[in-house]
Design a protein around this motif. Structure first.
Motif, PDB file in Angstrom:
ATOM      1  N   LEU A   1       0.827  -1.214   0.000  1.00  0.00           N
ATOM      2  CA  LEU A   1       0.000   0.000   0.000  1.00  0.00           C
ATOM      3  C   LEU A   1       0.853   1.251   0.000  1.00  0.00           C
ATOM      4  O   LEU A   1       0.607   2.189  -0.758  1.00  0.00           O
ATOM      5  N   SER A   2       1.867   1.269   0.864  1.00  0.00           N
ATOM      6  CA  SER A   2       2.772   2.417   0.913  1.00  0.00           C
ATOM      7  C   SER A   2       4.090   1.959   1.502  1.00  0.00           C
ATOM      8  O   SER A   2       4.206   1.776   2.713  1.00  0.00           O
ATOM      9  N   THR A   3       5.076   1.769   0.625  1.00  0.00           N
ATOM     10  CA  THR A   3       6.378   1.317   1.105  1.00  0.00           C
ATOM     11  C   THR A   3       7.079   2.401   1.907  1.00  0.00           C
ATOM     12  O   THR A   3       7.923   2.114   2.756  1.00  0.00           O
ATOM     13  N   LYS A   4       6.733   3.664   1.663  1.00  0.00           N
ATOM     14  CA  LYS A   4       7.390   4.751   2.392  1.00  0.00           C
ATOM     15  C   LYS A   4       6.943   4.802   3.845  1.00  0.00           C
ATOM     16  O   LYS A   4       7.721   5.133   4.736  1.00  0.00           O
ATOM     17  N   VAL A   5       5.675   4.485   4.105  1.00  0.00           N
ATOM     18  CA  VAL A   5       5.137   4.549   5.471  1.00  0.00           C
ATOM     19  C   VAL A   5       5.502   3.264   6.200  1.00  0.00           C
ATOM     20  O   VAL A   5       5.084   2.169   5.818  1.00  0.00           O
ATOM     21  N   PHE A   6       6.265   3.408   7.249  1.00  0.00           N
ATOM     22  CA  PHE A   6       6.753   2.250   8.006  1.00  0.00           C
ATOM     23  C   PHE A   6       5.699   1.797   9.022  1.00  0.00           C
ATOM     24  O   PHE A   6       5.066   2.612   9.700  1.00  0.00           O
ATOM     25  N   GLY A   7       5.505   0.478   9.123  1.00  0.00           N
ATOM     26  CA  GLY A   7       4.599  -0.057  10.131  1.00  0.00           C
ATOM     27  C   GLY A   7       3.135   0.128   9.783  1.00  0.00           C
ATOM     28  O   GLY A   7       2.733   0.142   8.622  1.00  0.00           O
ATOM     29  N   TYR A   8       2.306   0.229  10.847  1.00  0.00           N
ATOM     30  CA  TYR A   8       0.853   0.395  10.709  1.00  0.00           C
ATOM     31  C   TYR A   8       0.231  -0.726   9.876  1.00  0.00           C
ATOM     32  O   TYR A   8      -0.664  -0.489   9.062  1.00  0.00           O
ATOM     33  N   ASP A   9       0.694  -1.960  10.073  1.00  0.00           N
ATOM     34  CA  ASP A   9       0.210  -3.071   9.244  1.00  0.00           C
ATOM     35  C   ASP A   9      -1.294  -3.275   9.382  1.00  0.00           C
ATOM     36  O   ASP A   9      -1.999  -3.472   8.378  1.00  0.00           O
ATOM     37  N   THR A  10      -1.803  -3.244  10.617  1.00  0.00           N
ATOM     38  CA  THR A  10      -3.238  -3.465  10.812  1.00  0.00           C
ATOM     39  C   THR A  10      -4.048  -2.346  10.192  1.00  0.00           C
ATOM     40  O   THR A  10      -5.087  -2.589   9.549  1.00  0.00           O
ATOM     41  N   GLU A  11      -3.604  -1.099  10.355  1.00  0.00           N
ATOM     42  CA  GLU A  11      -4.320   0.029   9.764  1.00  0.00           C
ATOM     43  C   GLU A  11      -4.330  -0.061   8.240  1.00  0.00           C
ATOM     44  O   GLU A  11      -5.346   0.223   7.598  1.00  0.00           O
TER      45      GLU A  11
END
Length: 698
Positions: free
Chosen positions: A290-300
């Motif tokens: 979805l967004s490789t730049k945004v780290f984490g937030y897998d559940t969101e």
């Protein structure tokens, strides 16, 4: 390309254009002939091919379009075909003009480009129905029966002055069977909202024959055609002002809201492999993409993907129905990348509409009434964001910046999936089966670690309760996490620059799924039918989890209700979306487990009261049960105390200390509740600094 005899510029123009068609479009013309005239009536010619063949002819296409159009269509008419068929009424439509001859409305001077062939890029905001336009009217003399044929132009309807048979001045009637008509349509092209300055510039385009109906409202297009002027009038008087319009010859659709999927066999095979887990758990692979730049937030990230897919509308025999869409809200501190996730969802989702919170209006979200200068001048209903996104997703960033009355207008389309609008006594119903993905900040801009999270929401409870999944995103300093996030941000940025310069790139930065495949995966999944449970045991798994949560506290002890049955419907929608995303025909045990984890994570974020207990009232009514009970005690204490006071007001310190002694209430919570009474509920006032007076009903 080597020079040949066909490039001889001493040849007549018609012969040279015949050479051009034979060299570049031989196969296309043969295919056109096979499907002419019922299935196809146009030959599309790329401007680059014309320029490669002869730059002078390419210049003439731009500067003398009507003349070159006639020559090209004549060359097509006399083209030597292997089959006995005439292409006498076929069109030649030139497209793909250079960027310097392609404009958004308002980017060019109409007077300087009058009569020129240009490309106009923009969004189709209005479109008439396809209507019959008369090209040659056959007038039958009522006295002698002679047919008088009069060619018609785009201006006034021309009638014969006298009959060619009896030479009398009529009367005449139009013989429709003998007249010649062509399909026609009018399109309004505007600068897209994200690029518009103010209201945005516009231009109307008129198209005919087989390209009518190609574009629909909301499509991003490039219409190639000739620029003309139309003189404005006021009554019977002509004005000195002229409106430019485009006589469109070709429509290229760059982006469409229509749900016609163009998925090749190779792409579908790739999607099926991903959905079957060829590269790992499908939802986890998608979340990473979805967004490789945004780290984490897998559940969101998973929740946003499931919202774009959503469940399916269920119709019952009595006419009742359950909504299909999953609504997701991210509430977080500034700088936590929630806006980036919303933007990525808008880019990757199928039929998404973005909303700018600060500029949003109620009619802009739902339906607006406006006077139509496009057709007959009547008042019409204009579709807002929810109507345009029907079948897709509405993406709202900075929801807290939206005016409260505008936010309130979201309630009906989110819950009922339709909008009822009235105009001039007529009622129209618009479908709004759209998921909502939104992001916003807490009440004070950033979460206060010393105040319960539910107290920091600045949204009405009836709006919060419409969201199936709500997540809090907090910026909490942590040495290990911060180092990992910093490395990821720096690596991602460096990889993007290296890729652009053709240098070696760390493969780990690349998304597992290409964005175009990802978008089509979402679209394919969205169109899957609602899957039933694979077995009774799957249904039992979800039921047991829900009932176990309902039994967390003993209601006889006046404990909060942990969860309402509204949440059970949310759970089923999420389970359906997971199965659909994996292209599964049924909901399996694994889907139920993933669903329980995602919903449980959301409830951990916002479903608990200040005592750490699950409490449905936090979202359903905006206050936890314990808080409402405490506020009743506070209210009664203040009312009793102010009845005995001479000035009818009570020191706040005395309230907090007394209730700490009598009820073991935290003084900070009591003071926070009093502030809420004064600022939010309006049931109390502060007549003097440090004092409170209750003015609401007891």
């Amino acid at each position: 390309m080597p020079q040949t005899q066909s490039d001889d510029k001493s040849k007549p123009l018609a012969d040279r254009l015949g050479d051009f068609l034979r060299r570049y479009y031989s196969e296309e013309i043969k295919e056109l002939a096979q499907h002419y005239p019922k299935e196809s009536r146009s030959l599309e010619v790329d401007y680059d091919d014309v320029y490669t063949f002869d730059p002078t002819i390419a210049d003439d296409v731009l500067s003398q379009p009507e003349q070159l159009q006639r020559y090209l269509e004549e060359a097509l008419r006399v083209y030597d075909l292997p089959i006995d068929i005439s292409l006498g009424q076929a069109h030649v439509r030139v497209h793909n003009l250079p960027p310097e001859y392609t404009y958004y409305p308002g980017e060019f001077s109409p007077s300087k480009h009058l009569g020129s062939y240009r490309g106009i890029r923009g969004e189709v905001t209005k479109a008439t129905d396809v209507y019959p336009k008369v090209e040659e009217a056959a007038f039958e003399c009522k006295l002698c029966g002679t047919l008088n044929r009069i060619p018609q132009s785009d201006s006034d309807f021309q009638e014969p002055h006298e009959c060619q048979g009896c030479e009398r001045q009529g009367p005449f009637r139009v013989n429709f069977d003998q007249s010649e008509f062509v399909d026609a349509q009018k399109l309004r092209i505007k600068v897209p909202p994200e690029l518009a300055d103010g209201a945005g510039q516009k231009i109307d385009a008129f198209v005919e024959d087989d390209i009518c109906g190609e574009a629909t409202i909301g499509d991003r297009v490039v219409v190639s055609g000739t620029i003309h002027f139309n003189q404005e009038t006021s009554g019977n008087k002509k004005k000195a002002k002229f409106d430019p319009y485009l006589e469109g010859e070709h429509i290229s659709i760059e982006e469409t809201d229509q749900q016609d999927l163009d998925v090749s066999a190779e792409e579908r095979s790739r999607i099926e492999d991903l959905a079957n887990g060829a590269e790992g758990p499908p939802l986890e692979v998608a979340a990473e993409s979805l967004s490789t730049k945004v780290f984490g937030y897998d559940t969101e990230k998973m929740a946003l993907i499931l919202a774009m897919v959503s469940g399916d509308r269920v119709e019952y025999a009595d006419g009742d129905s359950d909504r299909s869409n999953i609504h997701v809200l991210l509430i977080g501190d500034p700088g936590t990348a929630k806006s980036k996730l919303i933007a990525r969802a808008q880019d990757l989702g199928w039929r998404t509409v973005g909303v700018t919170s600060r500029r949003a209006t109620g009619p802009g979200l739902t339906v607006a009434a406006e006077q139509d200068d496009f057709g007959d001048g009547d008042w019409t209903l204009k579709a807002g964001a929810f109507v345009k996104a029907n079948g897709g997703t509405v993406c709202v960033d900075e929801l807290d910046d939206m005016k409260p009355d505008v936010r309130a207008s979201m309630l009906e389309p989110m819950s009922n999936q339709k909008i009822n609008a009235s105009l001039a006594g007529e009622t129209a119903t618009f479908q709004t089966e759209a998921a909502v993905i939104a992001a916003g900040n807490p009440r004070d801009g950033r979460f206060d670690p010393y105040e319960p999270i539910p107290d920091q929401f600045d949204f009405r409870s009836d709006l919060l309760s419409r969201f199936d999944l709500i997540f809090t995103v907090q910026d909490v300093p942590d040495q290990d996490d911060d180092r990992e996030i910093a490395d990821h941000v720096l690596d991602s940025r460096d990889a993007a620059k290296r890729d652009e310069q053709g240098l070696e790139v760390n493969d780990e930065i690349e998304p597992p799924v290409d964005p175009e495949i990802f978008r089509k995966w979402i679209a394919v999944a969205k169109q899957q039918p609602a899957p039933p449970f694979a077995s009774d045991s799957v249904k039992e798994t979800l039921r047991s989890s829900f009932l176990e949560l309902r039994r967390l506290y003993d209601v006889k002890d006046n404990s909060p209700v942990p969860v309402t049955f509204r949440k059970l419907e949310d759970v089923v929608r999420v389970a359906e979306a997971i199965a659909k995303f994996e292209l599964s025909e049924v909901i399996t045990e694994r889907h139920a487990r993933i669903c329980t984890e995602i919903v449980g994570s959301s409830m951990e974020d916002i479903g608990k009261n200040e005592d750490g207990e699950f409490d449905a009232d936090v979202v359903e009514s905006g206050s936890s049960k314990s808080q409402k009970d405490r506020m009743r005690v506070i209210r009664d204490f203040i009312c009793d105390a102010q009845d005995e006071a001479e000035d009818s007001m009570v020191a706040i310190d005395s309230v907090t200390s007394s209730l700490e002694d009598s009820h073991d209430y935290d003084p900070h919570r009591v003071e926070s509740d009093i502030t809420k009474m004064m600022n939010k509920h309006g049931t109390a006032i502060e007549p003097q600094t440090g004092y409170v007076r209750f003015i609401g009903g007891r």
